[in-house]
Design a protein around this motif. Structure first.
Motif, mmCIF file in Angstrom:
data_model
loop_
_atom_site.group_PDB
_atom_site.id
_atom_site.type_symbol
_atom_site.label_atom_id
_atom_site.label_comp_id
_atom_site.label_asym_id
_atom_site.label_seq_id
_atom_site.Cartn_x
_atom_site.Cartn_y
_atom_site.Cartn_z
ATOM 1 N N ALA A 98 0.880 -1.257 0.063
ATOM 2 C CA ALA A 98 0.040 0.216 -0.019
ATOM 3 C C ALA A 98 0.902 1.225 -0.256
ATOM 4 C CB ALA A 98 -0.859 0.012 1.385
ATOM 5 N N ARG A 99 2.048 1.153 0.783
ATOM 6 C CA ARG A 99 3.021 2.489 0.826
ATOM 7 C C ARG A 99 3.301 2.690 -0.616
ATOM 8 N NH1 ARG A 99 8.031 4.411 2.074
ATOM 9 N NH2 ARG A 99 8.858 2.380 2.189
ATOM 10 N N GLN A 100 3.925 1.501 -1.213
ATOM 11 C CA GLN A 100 4.341 1.784 -2.541
ATOM 12 C C GLN A 100 3.394 2.018 -3.438
ATOM 13 O OE1 GLN A 100 7.858 1.451 -3.298
ATOM 14 N NE2 GLN A 100 8.140 1.153 -1.343
ATOM 15 N N MET A 101 2.145 1.739 -3.402
ATOM 16 C CA MET A 101 1.160 2.262 -4.484
ATOM 17 C C MET A 101 0.925 4.013 -3.993
ATOM 18 S SD MET A 101 -1.578 -0.757 -4.018
ATOM 19 C CE MET A 101 -2.918 -0.011 -5.012
ATOM 20 N N LEU A 102 1.183 4.032 -2.915
ATOM 21 C CA LEU A 102 0.894 5.826 -2.444
ATOM 22 C C LEU A 102 2.251 6.452 -3.097
ATOM 23 C CD1 LEU A 102 -0.151 5.537 1.270
ATOM 24 C CD2 LEU A 102 -1.580 6.489 -0.631
ATOM 25 N N ILE A 103 3.461 5.822 -2.999
ATOM 26 C CA ILE A 103 4.609 6.575 -3.486
ATOM 27 C C ILE A 103 4.440 6.782 -4.971
ATOM 28 C CG2 ILE A 103 7.075 6.264 -4.042
ATOM 29 C CD1 ILE A 103 7.252 4.896 -1.228
ATOM 30 N N ALA A 104 3.612 5.627 -5.834
ATOM 31 C CA ALA A 104 3.617 5.748 -7.246
ATOM 32 C C ALA A 104 2.586 6.710 -7.513
ATOM 33 C CB ALA A 104 3.363 4.347 -7.856
ATOM 34 N N GLN A 105 1.688 7.264 -6.425
ATOM 35 C CA GLN A 105 0.921 8.279 -6.766
ATOM 36 C C GLN A 105 1.287 9.833 -6.349
ATOM 37 O OE1 GLN A 105 -3.191 7.104 -5.308
ATOM 38 N NE2 GLN A 105 -2.730 5.150 -5.546
ATOM 39 N N GLY A 106 2.608 9.999 -6.018
ATOM 40 C CA GLY A 106 3.176 11.088 -5.677
ATOM 41 C C GLY A 106 3.417 11.232 -4.261
ATOM 42 N N HIS A 107 2.820 10.737 -3.358
ATOM 43 C CA HIS A 107 3.021 10.497 -1.804
ATOM 44 C C HIS A 107 4.628 10.165 -1.580
ATOM 45 C CE1 HIS A 107 2.644 9.814 2.709
ATOM 46 N NE2 HIS A 107 1.607 10.532 2.375
ATOM 47 N N ASP A 108 5.139 10.906 -0.409
ATOM 48 C CA ASP A 108 6.668 10.834 -0.195
ATOM 49 C C ASP A 108 6.916 9.417 0.554
ATOM 50 O OD1 ASP A 108 5.590 11.037 2.599
ATOM 51 O OD2 ASP A 108 6.908 12.916 2.663
ATOM 52 N N GLY A 109 5.757 8.798 0.917
ATOM 53 C CA GLY A 109 5.764 7.500 1.740
ATOM 54 C C GLY A 109 6.301 7.336 3.090
ATOM 55 N N ASP A 110 6.419 8.527 3.499
ATOM 56 C CA ASP A 110 6.846 8.507 5.132
ATOM 57 C C ASP A 110 5.771 7.835 5.943
ATOM 58 O OD1 ASP A 110 7.367 9.189 7.576
ATOM 59 O OD2 ASP A 110 7.350 11.404 7.444
ATOM 60 N N PRO A 111 5.926 6.778 6.548
ATOM 61 C CA PRO A 111 5.089 6.032 7.396
ATOM 62 C C PRO A 111 4.554 7.055 8.443
ATOM 63 C CG PRO A 111 6.973 4.750 7.046
ATOM 64 C CD PRO A 111 7.237 5.871 6.683
ATOM 65 N N SER A 112 5.041 8.002 8.943
ATOM 66 C CA SER A 112 4.598 8.701 9.991
ATOM 67 C C SER A 112 3.289 9.812 9.383
ATOM 68 C CB SER A 112 5.537 9.585 10.597
ATOM 69 O OG SER A 112 6.021 10.537 9.712
ATOM 70 N N THR A 113 3.440 9.661 8.329
ATOM 71 C CA THR A 113 2.245 10.587 7.656
ATOM 72 C C THR A 113 0.955 9.684 7.148
ATOM 73 O OG1 THR A 113 3.143 10.754 5.426
ATOM 74 C CG2 THR A 113 3.858 12.531 7.085
ATOM 75 N N ILE A 114 1.081 8.478 7.301
ATOM 76 C CA ILE A 114 0.056 7.530 6.798
ATOM 77 C C ILE A 114 -0.859 6.858 7.787
ATOM 78 C CG2 ILE A 114 -0.205 5.322 5.318
ATOM 79 C CD1 ILE A 114 2.340 6.060 4.011
ATOM 80 N N CYS A 115 -2.000 6.896 7.534
ATOM 81 C CA CYS A 115 -3.025 6.305 8.534
ATOM 82 C C CYS A 115 -3.584 4.895 8.122
ATOM 83 C CB CYS A 115 -3.960 7.278 9.066
ATOM 84 S SG CYS A 115 -4.925 6.706 10.101
ATOM 85 N N MET A 116 -3.442 3.951 8.598
ATOM 86 C CA MET A 116 -4.381 2.475 8.191
ATOM 87 C C MET A 116 -5.546 2.567 9.020
ATOM 88 S SD MET A 116 -5.344 -0.374 7.327
ATOM 89 C CE MET A 116 -5.213 -1.829 7.465
ATOM 90 N N VAL A 117 -6.702 2.405 8.498
ATOM 91 C CA VAL A 117 -8.017 2.251 8.934
ATOM 92 C C VAL A 117 -8.416 0.922 8.669
ATOM 93 C CG1 VAL A 117 -10.424 3.135 9.458
ATOM 94 C CG2 VAL A 117 -8.366 4.730 8.827
ATOM 95 N N GLY A 118 -8.936 0.158 9.731
ATOM 96 C CA GLY A 118 -9.276 -1.318 9.586
ATOM 97 C C GLY A 118 -11.034 -1.480 9.889
ATOM 98 N N ASP A 119 -11.124 -2.551 9.989
ATOM 99 C CA ASP A 119 -12.944 -2.778 9.867
ATOM 100 C C ASP A 119 -13.092 -3.322 11.174
ATOM 101 O OD1 ASP A 119 -11.615 -5.235 9.377
ATOM 102 O OD2 ASP A 119 -13.063 -5.967 8.245
ATOM 103 N N ARG A 120 -12.111 -3.446 12.074
ATOM 104 C CA ARG A 120 -12.441 -4.348 13.518
ATOM 105 C C ARG A 120 -11.390 -3.974 14.248
ATOM 106 N NH1 ARG A 120 -14.398 -10.315 12.595
ATOM 107 N NH2 ARG A 120 -13.961 -10.119 15.148
ATOM 108 N N PHE A 121 -11.643 -3.651 15.780
ATOM 109 C CA PHE A 121 -11.172 -3.387 16.819
ATOM 110 C C PHE A 121 -9.784 -4.344 17.340
ATOM 111 C CE2 PHE A 121 -14.850 -0.527 17.423
ATOM 112 C CZ PHE A 121 -14.125 0.667 17.264
ATOM 113 N N ASP A 122 -10.402 -5.812 16.993
ATOM 114 C CA ASP A 122 -9.675 -6.721 17.397
ATOM 115 C C ASP A 122 -8.561 -7.099 16.480
ATOM 116 O OD1 ASP A 122 -11.444 -7.997 15.684
ATOM 117 O OD2 ASP A 122 -11.898 -9.393 17.306
ATOM 118 N N THR A 123 -8.217 -6.865 15.419
ATOM 119 C CA THR A 123 -7.150 -7.222 14.744
ATOM 120 C C THR A 123 -6.478 -5.920 14.115
ATOM 121 O OG1 THR A 123 -8.664 -7.021 12.430
ATOM 122 C CG2 THR A 123 -8.665 -9.055 13.761
#
Length: 123
Positions: A98-123
């Motif tokens: 996913a980070r590589q896909m963001l970089i390909a779209q122009g994002h710098d790829g810095d993990p501190s600026t990327i938020c992952m949102v999931g569908d469950r609290f327990d995973t």
């Protein structure tokens, strides 16, 4: 051995796992096959229109993975990969992709600026 598709072949209802499927999986896994699964979710919530307002737990990939891991004895955990978020290979197989896909779209790829949102609290 690699299987990508329906367990049991075309037209097989995978909700009806037979002893034969589990027996074959056990043989393959105990003889060195790798187990790759998507998530450690023990169950997935499900609703039934005949019972509005109720949520029923259906077996999730984590429940099946636990059963398959038991079949792997004595192979061990080095032959197991959970590719989803939180899994032992999730960072590599899901998050880094996913980070590589963001970089390909122009994002710098810095993990501190990327938020992952999931569908469950327990995973």
């Amino acid at each position: 051995f690699f299987h990508d598709g329906e367990v049991g072949g075309p037209g097989c209802d995978t909700r009806e796992w037979s002893f034969e499927v589990i027996k074959i999986a056990g043989f393959l896994l105990s003889h060195g096959a790798q187990l790759v699964y998507t998530a450690d979710d023990a169950f997935n919530p499900s609703v039934d229109p005949d019972h509005p307002g109720l949520v029923f737990p259906l077996p999730g990939p984590g429940m099946f993975a636990a059963m398959m891991r038991t079949l792997m004895y004595p192979a061990g955990s080095e032959s197991v990969a959970c590719a989803g978020k939180g899994g032992n290979k999730g960072g590599e197989m899901m998050m880094e992709r996913a980070r590589q896909m963001l970089i390909a779209q122009g994002h710098d790829g810095d993990p501190s600026t990327i938020c992952m949102v999931g569908d469950r609290f327990d995973t």
